[in-house]
Structure formats: structure tokens, C-alpha cells
Design a protein around this motif. Structure first.
Motif, PDB file in Angstrom:
ATOM      1  N   ASP A  75       0.818  -1.207   0.000  1.00 36.32           N
ATOM      2  CA  ASP A  75       0.000   0.000   0.000  1.00 36.32           C
ATOM      3  C   ASP A  75       0.864   1.276   0.000  1.00 36.32           C
ATOM      4  O   ASP A  75       1.756   1.408   0.828  1.00 36.32           O
ATOM      5  CB  ASP A  75      -0.875  -0.042   1.269  1.00 36.32           C
ATOM      6  CG  ASP A  75      -1.983   0.978   1.289  1.00 36.32           C
ATOM      7  OD1 ASP A  75      -2.218   1.641   0.269  1.00 36.32           O
ATOM      8  OD2 ASP A  75      -2.622   1.116   2.356  1.00 36.32           O
ATOM      9  N   PRO A  76       0.634   2.224  -0.973  1.00 35.81           N
ATOM     10  CA  PRO A  76      -0.475   2.354  -1.914  1.00 35.81           C
ATOM     11  C   PRO A  76      -0.193   1.766  -3.297  1.00 35.81           C
ATOM     12  O   PRO A  76      -0.935   2.026  -4.239  1.00 35.81           O
ATOM     13  CB  PRO A  76      -0.610   3.869  -2.034  1.00 35.81           C
ATOM     14  CG  PRO A  76       0.820   4.340  -2.020  1.00 35.81           C
ATOM     15  CD  PRO A  76       1.501   3.436  -1.006  1.00 35.81           C
ATOM     16  N   PHE A  77       0.891   0.980  -3.423  1.00 35.75           N
ATOM     17  CA  PHE A  77       1.266   0.437  -4.725  1.00 35.75           C
ATOM     18  C   PHE A  77       0.536  -0.888  -4.970  1.00 35.75           C
ATOM     19  O   PHE A  77       0.500  -1.762  -4.106  1.00 35.75           O
ATOM     20  CB  PHE A  77       2.773   0.249  -4.804  1.00 35.75           C
ATOM     21  CG  PHE A  77       3.527   1.525  -4.509  1.00 35.75           C
ATOM     22  CD1 PHE A  77       3.321   2.651  -5.284  1.00 35.75           C
ATOM     23  CD2 PHE A  77       4.418   1.596  -3.451  1.00 35.75           C
ATOM     24  CE1 PHE A  77       3.998   3.840  -5.011  1.00 35.75           C
ATOM     25  CE2 PHE A  77       5.104   2.774  -3.172  1.00 35.75           C
ATOM     26  CZ  PHE A  77       4.891   3.899  -3.953  1.00 35.75           C
ATOM     27  N   LEU A  78      -0.039  -1.018  -6.163  1.00 37.77           N
ATOM     28  CA  LEU A  78      -0.845  -2.183  -6.509  1.00 37.77           C
ATOM     29  C   LEU A  78      -0.053  -3.239  -7.279  1.00 37.77           C
ATOM     30  O   LEU A  78      -0.342  -4.429  -7.190  1.00 37.77           O
ATOM     31  CB  LEU A  78      -2.047  -1.744  -7.361  1.00 37.77           C
ATOM     32  CG  LEU A  78      -3.021  -0.790  -6.674  1.00 37.77           C
ATOM     33  CD1 LEU A  78      -3.907  -0.110  -7.710  1.00 37.77           C
ATOM     34  CD2 LEU A  78      -3.858  -1.526  -5.646  1.00 37.77           C
ATOM     35  N   GLY A  79       0.927  -2.806  -8.030  1.00 34.53           N
ATOM     36  CA  GLY A  79       1.736  -3.713  -8.828  1.00 34.53           C
ATOM     37  C   GLY A  79       2.685  -2.932  -9.703  1.00 34.53           C
ATOM     38  O   GLY A  79       2.483  -1.744  -9.956  1.00 34.53           O
ATOM     39  N   MET A  80       3.747  -3.605 -10.141  1.00 34.21           N
ATOM     40  CA  MET A  80       4.704  -2.964 -11.037  1.00 34.21           C
ATOM     41  C   MET A  80       5.294  -4.012 -11.960  1.00 34.21           C
ATOM     42  O   MET A  80       5.632  -5.123 -11.526  1.00 34.21           O
ATOM     43  CB  MET A  80       5.819  -2.270 -10.263  1.00 34.21           C
ATOM     44  CG  MET A  80       6.805  -1.500 -11.122  1.00 34.21           C
ATOM     45  SD  MET A  80       7.915  -0.502 -10.082  1.00 34.21           S
ATOM     46  CE  MET A  80       8.990   0.213 -11.322  1.00 34.21           C
ATOM     47  N   ALA A  81       5.394  -3.659 -13.249  1.00 35.14           N
ATOM     48  CA  ALA A  81       5.972  -4.555 -14.247  1.00 35.14           C
ATOM     49  C   ALA A  81       7.183  -3.905 -14.902  1.00 35.14           C
ATOM     50  O   ALA A  81       7.240  -2.684 -15.062  1.00 35.14           O
ATOM     51  CB  ALA A  81       4.934  -4.898 -15.315  1.00 35.14           C
ATOM     52  N   HIS A  82       8.150  -4.731 -15.260  1.00 35.42           N
ATOM     53  CA  HIS A  82       9.298  -4.306 -16.059  1.00 35.42           C
ATOM     54  C   HIS A  82       9.156  -5.017 -17.400  1.00 35.42           C
ATOM     55  O   HIS A  82       9.287  -6.241 -17.482  1.00 35.42           O
ATOM     56  CB  HIS A  82      10.597  -4.695 -15.366  1.00 35.42           C
ATOM     57  CG  HIS A  82      11.824  -4.174 -16.040  1.00 35.42           C
ATOM     58  ND1 HIS A  82      13.076  -4.199 -15.439  1.00 35.42           N
ATOM     59  CD2 HIS A  82      12.026  -3.597 -17.267  1.00 35.42           C
ATOM     60  CE1 HIS A  82      13.969  -3.682 -16.264  1.00 35.42           C
ATOM     61  NE2 HIS A  82      13.352  -3.315 -17.386  1.00 35.42           N
ATOM     62  N   GLU A 139      11.369  -0.676 -32.758  1.00 35.65           N
ATOM     63  CA  GLU A 139      11.955  -0.378 -31.452  1.00 35.65           C
ATOM     64  C   GLU A 139      11.763  -1.541 -30.480  1.00 35.65           C
ATOM     65  O   GLU A 139      10.708  -2.190 -30.468  1.00 35.65           O
ATOM     66  CB  GLU A 139      11.298   0.870 -30.845  1.00 35.65           C
ATOM     67  CG  GLU A 139      11.602   2.160 -31.566  1.00 35.65           C
ATOM     68  CD  GLU A 139      12.981   2.700 -31.234  1.00 35.65           C
ATOM     69  OE1 GLU A 139      13.465   2.477 -30.108  1.00 35.65           O
ATOM     70  OE2 GLU A 139      13.569   3.366 -32.106  1.00 35.65           O
ATOM     71  N   LEU A 140      12.781  -1.792 -29.667  1.00 36.75           N
ATOM     72  CA  LEU A 140      12.644  -2.646 -28.500  1.00 36.75           C
ATOM     73  C   LEU A 140      12.550  -1.722 -27.290  1.00 36.75           C
ATOM     74  O   LEU A 140      13.521  -1.061 -26.929  1.00 36.75           O
ATOM     75  CB  LEU A 140      13.824  -3.598 -28.350  1.00 36.75           C
ATOM     76  CG  LEU A 140      13.819  -4.471 -27.082  1.00 36.75           C
ATOM     77  CD1 LEU A 140      12.599  -5.387 -27.058  1.00 36.75           C
ATOM     78  CD2 LEU A 140      15.103  -5.287 -26.973  1.00 36.75           C
ATOM     79  N   VAL A 141      11.376  -1.654 -26.710  1.00 35.87           N
ATOM     80  CA  VAL A 141      11.122  -0.721 -25.618  1.00 35.87           C
ATOM     81  C   VAL A 141      11.386  -1.403 -24.276  1.00 35.87           C
ATOM     82  O   VAL A 141      10.986  -2.548 -24.052  1.00 35.87           O
ATOM     83  CB  VAL A 141       9.667  -0.200 -25.680  1.00 35.87           C
ATOM     84  CG1 VAL A 141       9.270   0.470 -24.384  1.00 35.87           C
ATOM     85  CG2 VAL A 141       9.512   0.765 -26.839  1.00 35.87           C
ATOM     86  N   ASN A 142      12.074  -0.685 -23.408  1.00 38.77           N
ATOM     87  CA  ASN A 142      12.394  -1.144 -22.063  1.00 38.77           C
ATOM     88  C   ASN A 142      11.764  -0.147 -21.095  1.00 38.77           C
ATOM     89  O   ASN A 142      12.153   1.021 -21.057  1.00 38.77           O
ATOM     90  CB  ASN A 142      13.916  -1.186 -21.900  1.00 38.77           C
ATOM     91  CG  ASN A 142      14.361  -1.767 -20.567  1.00 38.77           C
ATOM     92  OD1 ASN A 142      13.551  -2.153 -19.727  1.00 38.77           O
ATOM     93  ND2 ASN A 142      15.673  -1.817 -20.370  1.00 38.77           N
ATOM     94  N   LEU A 143      10.750  -0.595 -20.319  1.00 37.32           N
ATOM     95  CA  LEU A 143      10.028   0.367 -19.480  1.00 37.32           C
ATOM     96  C   LEU A 143       9.569  -0.262 -18.173  1.00 37.32           C
ATOM     97  O   LEU A 143       9.481  -1.485 -18.032  1.00 37.32           O
ATOM     98  CB  LEU A 143       8.824   0.950 -20.229  1.00 37.32           C
ATOM     99  CG  LEU A 143       7.679   0.040 -20.664  1.00 37.32           C
ATOM    100  CD1 LEU A 143       6.697  -0.272 -19.534  1.00 37.32           C
ATOM    101  CD2 LEU A 143       6.920   0.664 -21.831  1.00 37.32           C
ATOM    102  N   LEU A 144       9.265   0.618 -17.219  1.00 34.69           N
ATOM    103  CA  LEU A 144       8.645   0.236 -15.956  1.00 34.69           C
ATOM    104  C   LEU A 144       7.252   0.830 -15.911  1.00 34.69           C
ATOM    105  O   LEU A 144       7.069   2.000 -16.283  1.00 34.69           O
ATOM    106  CB  LEU A 144       9.437   0.775 -14.765  1.00 34.69           C
ATOM    107  CG  LEU A 144      10.928   0.467 -14.687  1.00 34.69           C
ATOM    108  CD1 LEU A 144      11.538   1.170 -13.478  1.00 34.69           C
ATOM    109  CD2 LEU A 144      11.163  -1.032 -14.623  1.00 34.69           C
ATOM    110  N   GLN A 145       6.270   0.037 -15.470  1.00 31.33           N
ATOM    111  CA  GLN A 145       4.949   0.618 -15.226  1.00 31.33           C
ATOM    112  C   GLN A 145       4.457   0.228 -13.845  1.00 31.33           C
ATOM    113  O   GLN A 145       4.354  -0.956 -13.509  1.00 31.33           O
ATOM    114  CB  GLN A 145       3.915   0.216 -16.271  1.00 31.33           C
ATOM    115  CG  GLN A 145       2.600   0.977 -16.042  1.00 31.33           C
ATOM    116  CD  GLN A 145       1.611   0.844 -17.166  1.00 31.33           C
ATOM    117  OE1 GLN A 145       0.725   0.000 -17.101  1.00 31.33           O
ATOM    118  NE2 GLN A 145       1.757   1.667 -18.205  1.00 31.33           N
TER     119      GLN A 145
END
Length: 286
Positions: free
Chosen positions: A46-53, A116-122
Motif C-alpha cells: 500500500d499504496p502500490f498495486l503492482g509494477m511490471a518491467h 523499437e525494442l522498448v524497455n520500461l517500468l509501469q
């Protein structure tokens, strides 16, 4: 003339509570993903629900809806095209971020530019019940527009919140601090954060020691902060062994029930059912 007294406060030095290494899994020929924060452990994160790389090429995601959350995307590499139903379209480049408040409802899509090969965090951030149905909002956070400074071998860039004299103009519903540190070998920084915040570090490059107990961390690892011990202000000591790139995220816990189904995050089952009804009936974006 009477001299005004200064306000003094105790700064609590945080430790690292635990360290883990997310594992990348190949979902398809064009998409590989690691779960940085596992959904479902609502109280713990809390308050983070999830994160993906995510590592992806064009065609991974189609247009999809959200309600009841804010999404925070940080670009590590590549060019990302984005579209949403309220603000049109645009591009994100390495070092940029976007802050999307879904609120009552929004449709959007993120797609790698062709070739493009995209590298990101959400990151998905929860919002309090009384703001779940707020109007949607979208903010581009351009790397050259964010408050930043370089000092003693440390580049600090603040995308949200306030750290060490830098305050971002980003509008948040849930108070969140998001900071990028790029550090030379042997450098150190000690960001101050609210003692009430929950948070974590994610190391993108290099290695170092973290917290009051000098816990070791390296690229690819997540380090959760220990409690702020109810102090008004806390800090986290960061020391680099070599060149290091690390992200810091902290947020104010909400302490409310969480019910999540796919792209919708609300407080009750009834609210989730209503979200699906609204989406099917075409009233979701009204």
C-alpha cells in the motif's frame, strides 16, 4: 525584537526490510516481462498495486480500459507511442515518464514504435475511495523538464514529490515520491522522505549499499524500505560501488479495502461489477 524559534525534528534512518530479484519470463516473441511488485499483497505494498518491467516490441497491447487507479510509466530505453481517450497521442523517449490518472474511466494503449525494442517500468498506484471516480488526467513528465541537480557525483531527478530541495510539479491524488538517481562510483546520497511513506528501490544498473545496515543490492533487485517508525521525516542512505542507476518510489498508504479485477481497481465487488456494466453499456467514458 523577539527571535522566532526554529523547528527541529528527528530524522529516522531507515533500513532495508527485504531484498528480492524479479525473474523475467518470455510471454511471446515480442514481449518479456518481470513482475517487480506482485499484485494481491495490498496491505504490504500500500499504496502500490503492482509494477511490471516490460521489454517489448510493437503489437503487445491493444486498447484497454482502466478505472480507479493511476499508472506511472518510466522509459528506460526505446520509443513508446501512447494514446488515451482523453488526451490524444504522443511519444515517450528514454528518461521520460507519464502519469495517467484513470479515475472514473479511460481507454489507452502503449505500443513500441516500429522497429523499437522498448524497455520500461509501469507502476500502478491506488487512489482513495473518495477519488476513484475523479475525472481522468494525463501528464507527460519530460526528462529535461523535471527538477534535477548534479552534486558530488550524483544526478538526482524528481518526477513526483519532493526530495532534498527539489519539488516536482506533478499532480498526484495519492502522495507519491518518484526519484531517479544516477551515481558515479563511490558516491552517496541520502534522500529524505516522509516517515509515514511505504516504499522501495529498484536497481537498474550497478550495485551499492542501502539503508542504515548497509544492505547490499545489485542490478535487477528490489529493496523494500523498512518502517519509518512514525517519524515525521525519514531518510535512506544510498552508496554506490560503481556507476549505478536506481529508482526510488515511496507513497502514503491508504488503508482501504482493495478489490481488483483486470484493469479495474475499486473498494467493493459491487463497484467492480458496475465498472464492467458501464464499459459494456458505453457509459464508461461519459
Amino acid at each position: 525584537m523577539m527571535q522566532q524559534s526554529k523547528k527541529y525534528y528527528h530524522v529516522y534512518n531507515r533500513k532495508i526490510s527485504h531484498v528480492y530479484t524479479p525473474q523475467f519470463q518470455r510471454n511471446s516473441d515480442i514481449h518479456t516481462m518481470a513482475v517487480v511488485i506482485e499484485p494481491g499483497q495490498w496491505e504490504k505494498h500500500d499504496p502500490f498495486l503492482g509494477m511490471a518491467h516490460d521489454l517489448m516490441r510493437s503489437g503487445v497491447f491493444a486498447v484497454h480500459p482502466h478505472r480507479g487507479i493511476e499508472t506511472v510509466t518510466y522509459m528506460i530505453d526505446g520509443i513508446l507511442n501512447h494514446y488515451d481517450s482523453k488526451n490524444g497521442s504522443g511519444e515517450l523517449h528514454p528518461g521520460d515518464a507519464q502519469w495517467m490518472t484513470a479515475g472514473k474511466g479511460v481507454e489507452h494503449v502503449e505500443d513500441a514504435s516500429p522497429g523499437e525494442l522498448v524497455n520500461l517500468l509501469q507502476l500502478w498506484v491506488n487512489i482513495p475511495a473518495k477519488y476513484k471516480m475523479t475525472p481522468p488526467r494525463y501528464q507527460d513528465l519530460r526528462k529535461d523538464k523535471m527538477p534535477q541537480k548534479v552534486e558530488n557525483g550524483v544526478s538526482t531527478k524528481v518526477f513526483s514529490g519532493s526530495v532534498n530541495g527539489l519539488t516536482a510539479p506533478t499532480l498526484n491524488i495519492t502522495p507519491v515520491t518518484m526519484v531517479e538517481f544516477k551515481m558515479d562510483a563511490g558516491s552517496e546520497v541520502t534522500p529524505e522522505i516522509p516517515g509515514s511513506h511505504n516504499g522501495f528501490l529498484y536497481i537498474l544498473k550497478g550495485s551499492g549499499t542501502f539503508g542504515s545496515e548497509q544492505t547490499h543490492g545489485k542490478a535487477g533487485q528490489v529493496l523494500w524500505l523498512g518502517s519509518g517508525n512514525n517519524a515525521e521525516i525519514s531518510n535512506i542512505q544510498i552508496n554506490s560501488n560503481g556507476d549505478m542507476h536506481v529508482m526510488l518510489y515511496t507513497g502514503e498508504p491508504i488503508g482501504e479495502p482493495v478489490v481488483a479485477r483486470g484493469p479495474f481497481v475499486m473498494n467493493t465487488e459491487e463497484e467492480i461489477i458496475q465498472a464492467f456494466i458501464d464499459y459494456r453499456n458505453g457509459t464508461f467514458l461519459d
